[in-house]
Motif scaffolding. Structure first.
Motif, PDB file in Angstrom:
ATOM      1  N   LEU A 172      29.525  16.241  -5.532  1.00 23.89           N
ATOM      2  CA  LEU A 172      29.135  16.875  -3.796  1.00 23.89           C
ATOM      3  C   LEU A 172      29.631  18.047  -3.576  1.00 23.89           C
ATOM      4  O   LEU A 172      29.150  19.101  -3.145  1.00 23.89           O
ATOM      5  CB  LEU A 172      29.333  15.926  -2.950  1.00 23.89           C
ATOM      6  N   ASP A 173      31.211  18.152  -3.825  1.00 27.70           N
ATOM      7  CA  ASP A 173      31.849  19.256  -3.451  1.00 27.70           C
ATOM      8  C   ASP A 173      31.667  20.577  -4.352  1.00 27.70           C
ATOM      9  O   ASP A 173      31.530  21.754  -3.768  1.00 27.70           O
ATOM     10  CB  ASP A 173      33.531  19.126  -3.435  1.00 27.70           C
ATOM     11  N   LEU A 174      31.187  20.309  -5.505  1.00 28.49           N
ATOM     12  CA  LEU A 174      31.036  21.161  -6.588  1.00 28.49           C
ATOM     13  C   LEU A 174      29.675  21.879  -6.037  1.00 28.49           C
ATOM     14  O   LEU A 174      29.500  23.190  -5.841  1.00 28.49           O
ATOM     15  CB  LEU A 174      30.733  20.488  -7.749  1.00 28.49           C
ATOM     16  N   ILE A 175      28.756  21.061  -5.705  1.00 22.40           N
ATOM     17  CA  ILE A 175      27.401  21.581  -5.270  1.00 22.40           C
ATOM     18  C   ILE A 175      27.458  22.196  -3.917  1.00 22.40           C
ATOM     19  O   ILE A 175      26.822  23.385  -3.778  1.00 22.40           O
ATOM     20  CB  ILE A 175      26.148  20.653  -5.310  1.00 22.40           C
ATOM     21  N   TYR A 176      28.088  21.765  -3.046  1.00 22.55           N
ATOM     22  CA  TYR A 176      28.468  22.163  -1.512  1.00 22.55           C
ATOM     23  C   TYR A 176      28.784  23.390  -1.766  1.00 22.55           C
ATOM     24  O   TYR A 176      28.449  24.695  -0.966  1.00 22.55           O
ATOM     25  CB  TYR A 176      29.087  21.174  -0.871  1.00 22.55           C
ATOM     26  N   LYS A 177      29.939  23.663  -2.291  1.00 20.21           N
ATOM     27  CA  LYS A 177      30.543  24.899  -2.503  1.00 20.21           C
ATOM     28  C   LYS A 177      29.669  26.059  -3.385  1.00 20.21           C
ATOM     29  O   LYS A 177      29.716  27.329  -2.630  1.00 20.21           O
ATOM     30  CB  LYS A 177      31.770  25.022  -3.330  1.00 20.21           C
ATOM     31  N   LYS A 178      28.775  25.440  -4.125  1.00 13.32           N
ATOM     32  CA  LYS A 178      28.097  26.596  -4.895  1.00 13.32           C
ATOM     33  C   LYS A 178      26.747  27.127  -4.097  1.00 13.32           C
ATOM     34  O   LYS A 178      26.411  28.213  -3.985  1.00 13.32           O
ATOM     35  CB  LYS A 178      27.650  25.922  -6.043  1.00 13.32           C
ATOM     36  N   VAL A 179      26.393  26.202  -3.135  1.00 20.41           N
ATOM     37  CA  VAL A 179      24.916  26.414  -2.668  1.00 20.41           C
ATOM     38  C   VAL A 179      25.145  27.097  -1.245  1.00 20.41           C
ATOM     39  O   VAL A 179      24.292  27.889  -0.782  1.00 20.41           O
ATOM     40  CB  VAL A 179      24.014  25.415  -2.438  1.00 20.41           C
ATOM     41  N   ILE A 180      26.217  26.831  -0.815  1.00 17.74           N
ATOM     42  CA  ILE A 180      26.512  27.193   0.841  1.00 17.74           C
ATOM     43  C   ILE A 180      26.780  28.833   0.770  1.00 17.74           C
ATOM     44  O   ILE A 180      27.497  29.229   0.153  1.00 17.74           O
ATOM     45  CB  ILE A 180      27.587  26.575   1.429  1.00 17.74           C
ATOM     46  N   LYS A 181      25.894  29.521   1.564  1.00 15.70           N
ATOM     47  CA  LYS A 181      26.156  30.827   1.599  1.00 15.70           C
ATOM     48  C   LYS A 181      27.180  31.417   2.814  1.00 15.70           C
ATOM     49  O   LYS A 181      27.302  30.769   3.825  1.00 15.70           O
ATOM     50  CB  LYS A 181      24.893  31.835   1.875  1.00 15.70           C
TER      51      LYS A 181
END
Length: 462
Positions: free
Chosen positions: A229-238
């Motif tokens: 979750l943290d990996l995706i969240y960090k990647k997709v949030i602009k």
């Protein structure tokens, strides 16, 4: 009744109806603001959904969804094969796909200083395709076309160097909105600056999109212990997007808080992917939700000129990736080996991400080997600063900076009908932060406000 099958990574968004009211989907729009793309099947309206990758649907005459079935689920089952075998299989598959898509038509090939289009150039050269290549650079920015021109010359392709000028956005903004229906922001697609030149070219586009995701490690080695979750969240949030989404969530009096809503949705989507390997699972998530709703939307600007083909989107390529050991994909190993094996001259041309090194010596891009280049590059930047020349690194700098751009931007942000949708205080807050606090951080927020304003003007009442 009509049956529609959606590819594993679709080029186009296909919309259908669901049994909901034709009301704004405020929650989905907040996600769009934070990420720069809509998530899953979301659209601007509650009664419209986008058909999902790897599924088949039955629609009635009014485009209402009657049923759906899954045709493909991302998986990770690496075969026990050698790297040499994997390279041979990739070579055969990639060149077969490129040849089938080319079908003896003249090819229009965008070239960059990276590896995806370079791989295509090598394949197209090998199959003896008729190629018109080009590249673009920002006026006052890194001359990316200089690397591309070397690749084109090594392959014997025709080549055009296109320069992206400042202030082009405002002359083409309404046309851009017609093309992408405001499903992606307008400051990234450089294609709009040269669309008329595209139309004068002859052929069909071969595009290298998504190769960098499929043919690299799913996560960095340093992130092995970070949650999915943290990996995706960090990647997709602009940058700045989260702040704006949270502000809109409050302005629209939506239930709960935005971050909790978004994290819950992302976790639910992650849980649906039946892959235990973290890197492969992250790659699958990106391919399921990021590629179709962001990358593919941007392809519409190419389609406005000519048909497009995307070799890395091919269903066979996606299935191939699912069975290749992660260690062979990591660090672009397969692509690098393919280019070196098929065309050593192209491999010897500098790799933009590893300047000034190429595919044979990029491992030297570390101290002390790269210090002379870094010092020279820094001195050149300082010299330009002293001469009053601004070095352009990002597309929004061409569109939002300067008096003329600012007047055009404010004209959209402060339209009365748009202020009725989002609130003047909110626009004031983010516009002032962009102008006075941190332009880089808030540039995405400003771009998304512009996109929403254009959508509100053109499509809200549809």
């Amino acid at each position: 009744m009509k049956t529609i099958s959606i590819p594993i990574i679709p080029v186009n968004q296909v919309f259908a109806k669901v049994n909901e009211s034709h009301a704004l989907n405020h929650e989905a729009i907040c996600v769009f603001i934070a990420l720069g793309f809509f998530l899953e099947a979301d659209s601007f309206f509650k009664d419209e959904q986008v058909l999902q990758p790897g599924k088949s649907y039955v629609l009635d005459s009014e485009r209402n969804i009657q049923s759906e079935v899954s045709n493909f689920n991302w998986y990770y089952k690496p075969r026990d094969i050698s790297f040499s075998t994997a390279l041979d299989e990739f070579t055969d598959l990639f060149e077969t796909i490129v040849k089938e898509q080319t079908a003896e038509n003249r090819v229009i090939l965008p070239l960059s200083g990276g590896l995806d289009s370079r791989s295509q150039a090598v394949a197209l050269k090998h199959i003896k395709a008729d190629v018109q290549s080009y590249s673009y650079s920002f006026a006052g920015g890194f001359k990316e076309h200089k690397i591309s021109e070397q690749i084109a010359k090594a392959c014997g392709f025709d080549f055009d160097a296109l320069i992206i000028p400042p202030n082009y956005l405002w002359d083409v903004l309404e046309d851009a909105a017609t093309i992408n229906k405001c499903y992606s922001e307008f400051t990234h697609p450089r294609q709009m600056a040269v669309l008329e030149k595209f139309k004068m070219m002859q052929g069909e586009f071969s595009l290298g999109h998504w190769g960098d995701v499929l043919f690299d490690r799913g996560i960095a080695s340093k992130d092995a212990n970070v949650s999915e979750l943290d990996l995706i969240y960090k990647k997709v949030i602009k940058k700045g997007g989260l702040d704006l989404a949270k502000a809109l969530w409050v302005s629209w009096n939506l239930e709960g808080d935005f971050e909790s809503y978004l994290k819950t949705r992302i976790q639910k989507l992650l849980d649906q992917i039946d892959i235990s390997h973290k890197g492969a699972k992250i790659r699958a998530f990106k391919s399921l939700f990021w590629a179709p709703r962001w990358t593919s939307v941007s392809l519409s600007f190419f389609q406005a000129a000519h048909p497009v083909h995307v070799p890395y989107y091919d269903d066979r390529m996606c299935q191939f990736i699912c069975e290749i050991p992660e260690e062979y994909l990591a660090d672009r190993k397969l692509q690098i080996a393919y280019i070196k094996n098929r065309n050593p001259k192209v491999a010897a041309i500098p790799w933009q991400d590893q300047m000034p090194y190429n595919l044979y010596n990029y491992h030297k891009n570390k101290a002390p080997y790269n210090l002379p280049y870094r010092i020279k590059n820094k001195l050149e930047r300082k010299t330009e600063d002293l001469l009053g020349k601004k070095y352009i690194q990002r597309n929004w700098e061409l569109q939002f900076l300067g008096k003329e751009n600012d007047e055009k931007l404010r004209n959209y942000l402060y339209k009365p009908e748009f202020l009725n949708l989002v609130g003047k205080d909110l626009v004031d807050d983010f516009y002032n932060k962009f102008k006075t606090d941190d332009a880089v951080f808030y540039s995405h927020a400003i771009s998304m406000l512009l996109t929403l304003s254009v959508w509100n003007k053109n499509y809200k009442k549809i």
